[in-house]
Design an enzyme around this catalytic site. Structure first.
Site, PDB file in Angstrom:
ATOM      1  CG  ASP A 255       7.684  -3.721   0.289  1.00 45.10           C
ATOM      2  OD1 ASP A 255       8.746  -4.619   1.092  1.00 45.10           O
ATOM      3  OD2 ASP A 255       6.459  -4.528   0.383  1.00 45.10           O
TER       4      ASP A 255
ATOM      5  CD  GLU B 109       9.228  -6.711   5.614  1.00 40.50           C
ATOM      6  OE1 GLU B 109       8.084  -5.938   6.817  1.00 40.50           O
ATOM      7  OE2 GLU B 109       8.557  -7.146   4.657  1.00 40.50           O
ATOM      8  CD  GLU B 110       6.636  -8.166   2.539  1.00 37.21           C
ATOM      9  OE1 GLU B 110       5.491  -8.171   2.769  1.00 37.21           O
ATOM     10  OE2 GLU B 110       7.088  -7.313   2.175  1.00 37.21           O
TER      11      GLU B 110
END
Ligand SMILES: *[C@@H]1O[C@H](CO)[C@@H](O)[C@H](O)[C@H]1NC(C)=O
Ligand SMILES: *[C@@H]1O[C@H](CO)[C@@H](O)[C@H](O)[C@H]1NC(C)=O
Ligand SMILES: *[C@@H]1O[C@H](CO)[C@@H](O)[C@H](O)[C@H]1NC(C)=O
Length: 402
Positions: A129, A160-161
């Site tokens: 990821d 994004e996280e």
């Protein structure tokens, strides 16, 4: 060895290409050796550079240098201080028909890279990821640039996280390539399957205000903890069948992620709060928000009457379930329960979501995937890109026919 030839097949628009039938055989190499070496080299470097959200600078610089060496034009978009999205394209055309995108930030903590040559398992933070997607996407695009006349670009975003500030920034970039990309291929771990959609999201914080007092004389105060407990028990009832569901995504789930309140056992709590994440299987954030408000109406009224208060704060706008295109022959499909950057890229475009590795290991201390999953991802991204370019070509033909 015959599979080595597959990615090199000339692409003839409008004809079916045998790529969709390529069987996976354990003993046959999926990619030419040089391509696999490049893939592993790229993947390794990306993982070795720690890039926990907010600390993406170095990996972005490395990636930028790498892409320039591969003859891409690279643009860096500043998202916040020392944090840059990386946008790259190969030819004259800056605003390409196809965009391939993933993210370069990871969750904490950092775990070092390893490649077990006996099992061919490759691990480390980000291996799945989403640096597996990033590496496979770059190698896939590199192999198709010529055939596509460089009508394809790459976007690797930060953040994004933790809510997607990188993709939001790209979406509203004053220099965003225009006209917008017509097909966007997103990379996140999907077990090598094509994702038909993911659940929506709504994040709430419940704030309760009470009045402090000595715990020996609780009637002199208003316990924020009592009020919050009452509120959460109403929500336990609500989430047990009272929230939208759908055949595609199942039930809406509600997680009480963080509960805080009070200062000590012998003090009536003055404040309390709960952070809640709702994963929507149906409806809209507004519908779910209204259901929560309704469920807590009595608790709020009671709190006010006692001299306290209860507020329900929406952390952000949230989004309803996200349907994603998955009509490409030869792929297994699934739906997932995690959020992505997919809904954050504004505009009308066909979109796909695919990546190597499993989400179940993605944020864990044993984040890893098999070498052959990475290799297969290169082939699969190529199939997707080819399918996407046909969508594109089909449109051009229609225009010509008019
Ligand atoms: C980049 O372009 C140069 C000059 O055209 C060429 O010699 C080189 O092989 C290219 N590199 C790659 C990785 O395509
Ligand atoms: C690789 O994995 C095998 C099987 O789990 C294990 O026995 C071996 O010790 C590992 N090798 C290294 C170098 O970690
Ligand atoms: C959805 O929730 C209901 C109870 O409200 C339960 O009976 C059902 O099994 C759940 N479905 C799924 C897919 O989890």
């Amino acid at each position: 060895m015959r599979f080595q030839q597959l990615p090199l097949l000339p692409l003839i628009w409008g004809t079916t290409i045998a790529l969709t039938q390529s069987p996976i055989h354990a003993l046959s190499p999926l990619l030419p050796e040089a391509t696999t070496n490049e893939l592993l080299h790229l993947h390794r470097h990306l993982i070795e550079i720690e890039s926990i959200t907010e600390n993406e600078y170095e990996v972005g610089q490395w990636l930028s240098t790498y892409l320039k060496k591969q003859n891409f034009t690279v643009e860096l978009q500043e998202v916040s201080e020392n944090r840059y999205n990386v946008y790259a394209y190969g030819g004259e055309k800056r605003s390409t028909s196809i965009l391939v995108s993933s993210h370069i930030d990871t969750v904490p903590p950092f775990w070092p890279y390893y490649h077990n040559k006996t099992t061919d398992i490759i691990g480390g933070r980000g291996s799945v990821d989403a640096k597996g997607s990033v590496a496979a996407q770059i190698v896939a695009v590199q192999g198709l640039r010529e055939q596509l006349n460089d009508d394809i670009s790459l976007l690797f975003v930060v953040g994004e996280e933790t809510g997607g500030d990188g993709m939001r920034a790209f979406s509203s970039w004053s220099e965003r390539p225009s006209p917008a990309h017509e097909v966007v291929i997103f990379g996140e771990p999907t077990e090598g399957k094509l994702v038909c959609g993911h659940k929506g999201m709504l994040q709430l914080t419940i704030h309760v205000k009470g009045k402090a007092a000595h715990s020996g004389y609780p009637w002199l105060g208003v316990s924020a903890n009592d009020i919050l407990s009452e509120a959460l028990s109403k929500l336990l009832v609500l989430r047990n069948g009272g929230l939208p569901s759908s055949e595609k995504y199942g039930n809406t789930t509600m997680n009480f992620g963080k509960i805080e309140g009070g200062v000590a056992a012998n003090v009536v709590a003055e404040t309390a709060s709960a952070k809640i994440a709702v994963r929507l299987a149906g409806g809209t954030p507004k519908i779910v928000y209204d259901l929560v408000v309704e469920a807590l109406t009595d608790v709020k009224a009671g709190a006010k009457q006692a001299g306290g208060d209860l507020l329900i704060e929406r952390e952000s706008e949230g989004y309803p379930p996200v349907n994603i295109d998955c009509d490409v022959e030869g792929f297994e499909t699934l739906t997932v329960n995690y959020g992505t950057d997919v809904p954050l890229l504004a505009g009308e475009h066909k979109r796909f979501l695919y990546g190597p590795g499993s989400i179940f290991v993605a944020h864990s201390d044993h984040e890893a995937l098999e070498k052959k999953e990475l290799e297969q991802a290169v082939l699969d991204y190529r199939r997707l890109i080819i399918a996407a370019s046909k969508v594109e070509h089909h449109k051009t033909q229609e225009v010509e026919e008019l």
